[in-house]
Design a protein around this motif. Sequence first.
Motif, PDB file in Angstrom:
ATOM      1  N   CYS A 164       0.802  -1.227   0.000  1.00 44.84           N
ATOM      2  CA  CYS A 164       0.000   0.000   0.000  1.00 44.84           C
ATOM      3  C   CYS A 164       0.834   1.276   0.000  1.00 44.84           C
ATOM      4  O   CYS A 164       0.288   2.360  -0.199  1.00 44.84           O
ATOM      5  CB  CYS A 164      -0.921   0.049   1.217  1.00 44.84           C
ATOM      6  N   GLU A 221       4.169  16.753   9.075  1.00 48.14           N
ATOM      7  CA  GLU A 221       2.803  17.074   9.514  1.00 48.14           C
ATOM      8  C   GLU A 221       2.607  16.726  10.983  1.00 48.14           C
ATOM      9  O   GLU A 221       1.943  17.447  11.719  1.00 48.14           O
ATOM     10  CB  GLU A 221       1.772  16.340   8.646  1.00 48.14           C
ATOM     11  N   ALA A 222       3.173  15.613  11.410  1.00 56.23           N
ATOM     12  CA  ALA A 222       3.073  15.229  12.822  1.00 56.23           C
ATOM     13  C   ALA A 222       3.677  16.336  13.680  1.00 56.23           C
ATOM     14  O   ALA A 222       3.117  16.739  14.707  1.00 56.23           O
ATOM     15  CB  ALA A 222       3.800  13.910  13.065  1.00 56.23           C
ATOM     16  N   ASN A 242      -5.151   6.932  -0.099  1.00 59.53           N
ATOM     17  CA  ASN A 242      -4.031   6.071  -0.466  1.00 59.53           C
ATOM     18  C   ASN A 242      -4.314   5.333  -1.778  1.00 59.53           C
ATOM     19  O   ASN A 242      -5.163   4.440  -1.844  1.00 59.53           O
ATOM     20  CB  ASN A 242      -3.804   5.074   0.682  1.00 59.53           C
ATOM     21  N   TYR A 276      -5.885  14.879  11.522  1.00 59.46           N
ATOM     22  CA  TYR A 276      -4.955  13.733  11.462  1.00 59.46           C
ATOM     23  C   TYR A 276      -4.052  13.867  10.236  1.00 59.46           C
ATOM     24  O   TYR A 276      -3.874  12.907   9.483  1.00 59.46           O
ATOM     25  CB  TYR A 276      -5.800  12.468  11.373  1.00 59.46           C
ATOM     26  N   THR A 277      -3.480  15.059  10.035  1.00 58.99           N
ATOM     27  CA  THR A 277      -2.713  15.310   8.814  1.00 58.99           C
ATOM     28  C   THR A 277      -1.459  14.444   8.721  1.00 58.99           C
ATOM     29  O   THR A 277      -0.903  14.282   7.648  1.00 58.99           O
ATOM     30  CB  THR A 277      -2.298  16.788   8.719  1.00 58.99           C
ATOM     31  N   ARG A 278      -1.026  13.885   9.844  1.00 61.72           N
ATOM     32  CA  ARG A 278       0.174  13.052   9.750  1.00 61.72           C
ATOM     33  C   ARG A 278      -0.092  11.755   8.988  1.00 61.72           C
ATOM     34  O   ARG A 278       0.827  11.093   8.538  1.00 61.72           O
ATOM     35  CB  ARG A 278       0.770  12.783  11.140  1.00 61.72           C
ATOM     36  N   LEU A 279      -1.348  11.377   8.855  1.00 63.51           N
ATOM     37  CA  LEU A 279      -1.645  10.142   8.119  1.00 63.51           C
ATOM     38  C   LEU A 279      -2.732  10.280   7.052  1.00 63.51           C
ATOM     39  O   LEU A 279      -2.896   9.395   6.220  1.00 63.51           O
ATOM     40  CB  LEU A 279      -2.029   9.026   9.096  1.00 63.51           C
ATOM     41  N   HIS A 326      -1.585  -2.047  10.168  1.00 64.84           N
ATOM     42  CA  HIS A 326      -2.957  -2.522  10.390  1.00 64.84           C
ATOM     43  C   HIS A 326      -3.092  -3.905   9.761  1.00 64.84           C
ATOM     44  O   HIS A 326      -2.780  -4.074   8.586  1.00 64.84           O
ATOM     45  CB  HIS A 326      -3.938  -1.526   9.759  1.00 64.84           C
ATOM     46  N   THR A 362      -7.344   7.364   6.103  1.00 68.48           N
ATOM     47  CA  THR A 362      -6.006   7.198   5.531  1.00 68.48           C
ATOM     48  C   THR A 362      -6.131   6.538   4.162  1.00 68.48           C
ATOM     49  O   THR A 362      -5.324   6.763   3.288  1.00 68.48           O
ATOM     50  CB  THR A 362      -5.059   6.330   6.395  1.00 68.48           C
ATOM     51  N   VAL A 363      -7.186   5.729   3.981  1.00 70.47           N
ATOM     52  CA  VAL A 363      -7.404   5.064   2.694  1.00 70.47           C
ATOM     53  C   VAL A 363      -8.241   5.931   1.753  1.00 70.47           C
ATOM     54  O   VAL A 363      -7.847   6.191   0.617  1.00 70.47           O
ATOM     55  CB  VAL A 363      -8.084   3.684   2.890  1.00 70.47           C
ATOM     56  N   ASN A 396      -0.472   3.116   5.562  1.00 66.62           N
ATOM     57  CA  ASN A 396      -0.077   4.386   4.991  1.00 66.62           C
ATOM     58  C   ASN A 396       1.242   4.832   5.593  1.00 66.62           C
ATOM     59  O   ASN A 396       1.661   4.345   6.642  1.00 66.62           O
ATOM     60  CB  ASN A 396      -1.141   5.451   5.250  1.00 66.62           C
ATOM     61  N   ARG A 397       1.857   5.817   4.912  1.00 71.78           N
ATOM     62  CA  ARG A 397       3.132   6.353   5.381  1.00 71.78           C
ATOM     63  C   ARG A 397       2.855   7.558   6.286  1.00 71.78           C
ATOM     64  O   ARG A 397       1.990   8.370   5.993  1.00 71.78           O
ATOM     65  CB  ARG A 397       3.959   6.778   4.171  1.00 71.78           C
ATOM     66  N   GLY A 437      -3.870   1.383  -2.167  1.00 68.46           N
ATOM     67  CA  GLY A 437      -4.933   0.725  -1.401  1.00 68.46           C
ATOM     68  C   GLY A 437      -6.267   0.808  -2.134  1.00 68.46           C
ATOM     69  O   GLY A 437      -6.980  -0.193  -2.285  1.00 68.46           O
ATOM     70  N   THR A 475     -10.738   0.668   5.739  1.00 71.88           N
ATOM     71  CA  THR A 475      -9.456   0.485   6.416  1.00 71.88           C
ATOM     72  C   THR A 475      -8.880  -0.901   6.120  1.00 71.88           C
ATOM     73  O   THR A 475      -7.687  -1.063   5.870  1.00 71.88           O
ATOM     74  CB  THR A 475      -9.642   0.553   7.952  1.00 71.88           C
ATOM     75  N   ASP A 507       3.483  11.106   7.716  1.00 71.40           N
ATOM     76  CA  ASP A 507       4.120  12.342   7.285  1.00 71.40           C
ATOM     77  C   ASP A 507       4.712  13.003   8.532  1.00 71.40           C
ATOM     78  O   ASP A 507       4.007  13.618   9.323  1.00 71.40           O
ATOM     79  CB  ASP A 507       3.065  13.240   6.621  1.00 71.40           C
ATOM     80  N   HIS A 532      -8.687   6.200  10.528  1.00 72.86           N
ATOM     81  CA  HIS A 532      -7.984   5.181   9.763  1.00 72.86           C
ATOM     82  C   HIS A 532      -8.682   4.831   8.450  1.00 72.86           C
ATOM     83  O   HIS A 532      -8.040   4.543   7.456  1.00 72.86           O
ATOM     84  CB  HIS A 532      -7.706   3.954  10.641  1.00 72.86           C
ATOM     85  N   VAL A 533     -10.016   4.888   8.439  1.00 68.27           N
ATOM     86  CA  VAL A 533     -10.732   4.760   7.166  1.00 68.27           C
ATOM     87  C   VAL A 533     -10.219   5.842   6.211  1.00 68.27           C
ATOM     88  O   VAL A 533      -9.969   5.595   5.033  1.00 68.27           O
ATOM     89  CB  VAL A 533     -12.256   4.953   7.374  1.00 68.27           C
TER      90      VAL A 533
END
Lengths: 81, 384
Positions: free
Chosen positions: A35, A66-67, B268, B259-262, A54, B209-210, A60-61, B271, B154, A63, B206-207
């Motif tokens: 993915c 952003e974190a 994705n 949740y911008t880090r993911l 998961h 992120t996809v 996912n990767r 995915g 997810t 970022d 998490h949904v």
Amino acid sequence: MCLGIPGKIVEITDGDRFLAIVDIGGIKRQINIACIVDEEHSAASCLGDWVLVHVGFALNRMDEAEAQKTLDLLQEISAAN
Amino acid sequence: MKYVDEFREPDKAKALIKEINKVSESAINYLSNGKKKEKIKIMEVCGGHTHAIFKYGIEEILPPTVELIHGPGCPVCIMPRGKIDEAIELAGNSQVIFVTFGDTMRVPGSKKSLMQAKAEGADIRMVYSPLDALKIARENPDKEVVFFAIGFETTAPSTALTVLQAEQEGIENFSLFANHVLVMPALQALLSSPDLQLDGFVGPGHVSTVIGTNPYQIIAEKYRKPIVISGFEPLDILQSIWMVLKQFSEGRCEVENQYTRLVTEKGNNPGLNAIKKVFTVRSLFEWRGLGEIPDSGLEISPEYKQFDAEFKFSLSNKKVADNKACQCGEILKGVLKPWQCKVFGTACTPETPIGACMVSSEGACAAYYQYGKNNPKILVNSNR
Ligand code: SF4
């Protein structure tokens, strides 16, 4: 059910089959990285990346920039209160 | 642990709660719009959020004007009895090794659960990943290995990729009993129901992120509800609640991303492509408590039907109505609280669940039971 845990890719075991080893808080696990591999990211380039793990896959990767932005904002709010 | 601990710091949580308190007053004034409004109702869609909210006692530290409604985002909870019956039917076939995530084992069917079927001798195995199911198929070439594929977007990429791997390796004794569900059709069904009383959403992280944040635009634009996509640590959830309230106080109604880090706007790609390749949208899927929702599930597409357990085995496909006593539907819509169900904590407990909201630790009833019992404050706060 939709839980995911952050982990760091520490080894690409088999790039053609998308297999890598991820370190989750000191515990190492084999995961599938299909993915997070695309034209811009080869399997080999995923080494060292932080990912969300998961059900045996890197969903996912992470970022990292952003974190940090989110953490900076939280820090700002905290300083103001 | 990196990217976990930083989002749990108590000092920052305190600061966020102060901000939430500050902004909640103007938020409720904005929503009141002349009429008196007592509570701002925010639904957290995802069962993972519900679990975290109870674990960290987030409900108790919110101002009394802010109420959290626990939504339908636990794919285990919404699996209808008829589907569990079909799973048990498959598992009962002596040719089949039935493989599932542990979460589904205790979900009640119309007569029994998978757990009971296993105790009675069915070959049912619990795994952590669909890839483990594929491994079982490799090791047992004389058996048909059926994986109970459940979950939102997810989890769908991982089961799709597992099918693609089975195809690549030429593994023929592997199939999915595919019961994936889609988050947006369910949310739209909820938003269209007349008895719903919600002001805004904390969206599933998490949904997203996809699928990305783009699909949620319709919630802000058509249904006029703000939504903030959120991470799962306590600071993530608090920050997201604060962001929803801030939208009210500033008169905005938007899709925002905490949740911008993911999570990105687009989601994705690998995915999503895997999902598109292996699955098609089911025209109708039944949700426990919510009934049938159009286009809300996934089934295996015709090109991959050799991996479809529904094609390989003919299933009885019987519909089983929800247990009449169970009010999961009202609870999922935010109309009732778990303790308002007549059988909550008496006939229905995590050991003997009647409805699915009591089965998984992500279900609203189980969360109230587990945490409310040791902490009567939760029940008091909810105006019992
Ligand atoms: S307490 Fe049990 S029966 Fe009542 S709504 Fe919850 S799950 Fe259903």
